[in-house]
Write an enzyme that holds these catalytic residues in place. Structure first.
Site, PDB file in Angstrom:
ATOM      1  N   ASN A  17      11.129   1.308 -12.190  1.00 21.93           N
ATOM      2  CA  ASN A  17       9.984   1.759 -11.409  1.00 21.93           C
ATOM      3  C   ASN A  17       9.109   0.594 -10.943  1.00 21.93           C
ATOM      4  OD1 ASN A  17       7.860   3.831 -10.583  1.00 21.93           O
ATOM      5  ND2 ASN A  17       6.739   2.710 -12.171  1.00 21.93           N
ATOM      6  N   ALA A  58      13.949  -3.542   1.142  1.00 25.48           N
ATOM      7  CA  ALA A  58      14.275  -3.798  -0.260  1.00 25.48           C
ATOM      8  C   ALA A  58      14.716  -2.516  -0.962  1.00 25.48           C
ATOM      9  CB  ALA A  58      13.081  -4.418  -0.973  1.00 25.48           C
ATOM     10  N   LYS A  59      14.038  -1.414  -0.681  1.00 29.74           N
ATOM     11  CA  LYS A  59      14.390  -0.148  -1.323  1.00 29.74           C
ATOM     12  C   LYS A  59      15.764   0.347  -0.872  1.00 29.74           C
ATOM     13  CE  LYS A  59      10.805   0.676  -3.981  1.00 29.74           C
ATOM     14  NZ  LYS A  59      10.964   0.679  -5.452  1.00 29.74           N
ATOM     15  N   ASP A 114       8.087  -9.649 -17.525  1.00 26.23           N
ATOM     16  CA  ASP A 114       8.222  -9.749 -16.075  1.00 26.23           C
ATOM     17  C   ASP A 114       9.666  -9.406 -15.733  1.00 26.23           C
ATOM     18  OD1 ASP A 114       8.514 -10.478 -13.430  1.00 26.23           O
ATOM     19  OD2 ASP A 114       7.513 -12.423 -13.643  1.00 26.23           O
ATOM     20  N   GLY A 153       7.141  -0.968 -15.270  1.00 24.80           N
ATOM     21  CA  GLY A 153       5.931  -0.704 -14.486  1.00 24.80           C
ATOM     22  C   GLY A 153       5.281   0.605 -14.862  1.00 24.80           C
ATOM     23  N   ALA A 154       5.124   0.835 -16.175  1.00 24.36           N
ATOM     24  CA  ALA A 154       4.725   2.168 -16.644  1.00 24.36           C
ATOM     25  C   ALA A 154       3.291   2.246 -17.147  1.00 24.36           C
ATOM     26  CB  ALA A 154       5.673   2.628 -17.752  1.00 24.36           C
ATOM     27  N   SER A 155       2.462   1.266 -16.798  1.00 20.27           N
ATOM     28  CA  SER A 155       1.091   1.299 -17.302  1.00 20.27           C
ATOM     29  C   SER A 155       0.181   2.191 -16.461  1.00 20.27           C
ATOM     30  CB  SER A 155       0.505  -0.119 -17.360  1.00 20.27           C
ATOM     31  OG  SER A 155       0.379  -0.669 -16.059  1.00 20.27           O
ATOM     32  N   TYR A 176       9.153  -3.630   2.471  1.00 18.98           N
ATOM     33  CA  TYR A 176       9.260  -2.674   1.367  1.00 18.98           C
ATOM     34  C   TYR A 176      10.494  -1.781   1.531  1.00 18.98           C
ATOM     35  CZ  TYR A 176       8.068   1.348  -1.571  1.00 18.98           C
ATOM     36  OH  TYR A 176       8.104   2.373  -2.495  1.00 18.98           O
TER      37      TYR A 176
END
Length: 255
Positions: free
Chosen positions: A90, A164-165, A63, A12-14, A161
């Site tokens: 991330n 899950a974390k 994915d 998820g680094a974009s 959220y």
């Protein structure tokens, strides 16, 4: 910190925190693999930024919830660079931090929880599972999972959220116990509300101000704050730290 030539995968680094991590690892001399799902243009932009600074980077679409795609990505990294030294989990299922549009406990459906579980826990599981054999063979490695300070202080109850974390933190600590004998450390970083990012864009000003007032350093986290902590845990300076959760929130959570 001796991160030169380390092979670093950031999911998820974009954009946002992930992109800032990528830039900082690039500045430190690491070879940075930018994982993305949808935004090829932004991922390519981060790669170019790193290369313009004299660093090395590549973007790979995968994915993280799909184990086949993850396995192919990890194999491609090892085939290309000969190792994988650091993974930073991330990526997450899309989430917007807006107290006024969140679902209350009595409105939540199990599918809401499951969607966040898939992005946070299953995604990290797939990445770690695929990277483990290579790190075990190397007898070294760093795994860093991004959680949230909301697991310790749910100032706004984002039920799906945060649950899950918290599960991701449990996974982190179990991995740390199992993998320590192979020289692999596994830690979590728990950011406070980080602004500006796409996820925090809809967090209302009154909520941001309330958090600022409660925070000893009297500001919100910025992406560079989170990235700096991740680089520390990835470096030799943190070689004897594992199973920990580092809150990066200006002192909002203390324990």
């Amino acid at each position: 910190m001796n991160l030169k030539q380390k092979i670093v995968l950031i999911t998820g680094a974009s954009r946002g925190i992930g992109a800032e991590m990528a830039r900082q690892f690039g500045t430190a001399g690491s070879i940075v693999v930018i994982n993305y799902l949808n935004n090829e243009h932004l991922a390519g932009k981060v790669v170019r930024e790193i290369e313009e600074m004299g660093g090395q980077s590549v973007a790979i679409r995968a994915d993280v919830t799909d184990s086949n795609q993850v396995n192919e990505m990890i194999e491609a990294i090892v085939d290309s660079f000969g190792a994988i030294d650091v993974v930073v989990n991330n990526a997450l299922s899309h989430y917007t931090f807006n107290p006024k549009t969140r679902k209350t406990a009595w409105e939540m459906e199990w599918e809401d929880y499951n969607k966040q579980w898939e992005g946070s826990v299953r995604g990290a599981y797939n990445i770690c599972k695929a990277a483990m054999p290579h790190m075990k063979n190397q007898m070294s490695g760093r795994m860093i999972n991004i959680v949230s300070n909301l697991i310790h202080f749910p100032i706004v109850p984002y039920h799906d959220y945060t649950t899950a974390k918290m599960s991701l933190l449990g996974y982190t600590r179990n991995l740390a116990k199992e993998l320590g004998g192979f020289g692999i450390t596994v830690n979590a970083v728990a950011p406070g509300l980080t602004y500006p990012t796409d996820s925090s864009h809809e967090t209302k000003e009154d909520v941001r101000n309330e958090i600022i007032q409660l925070t000893p350093l009297h500001r919100l986290a910025q992406p560079k704050d989170i990235a700096g902590s991740v680089l520390f845990l990835a470096s030799d300076l943190a070689s004897f730290i594992t199973g920990q959760c580092l809150n990066v929130d200006g002192g909002l959570v203390m324990h």
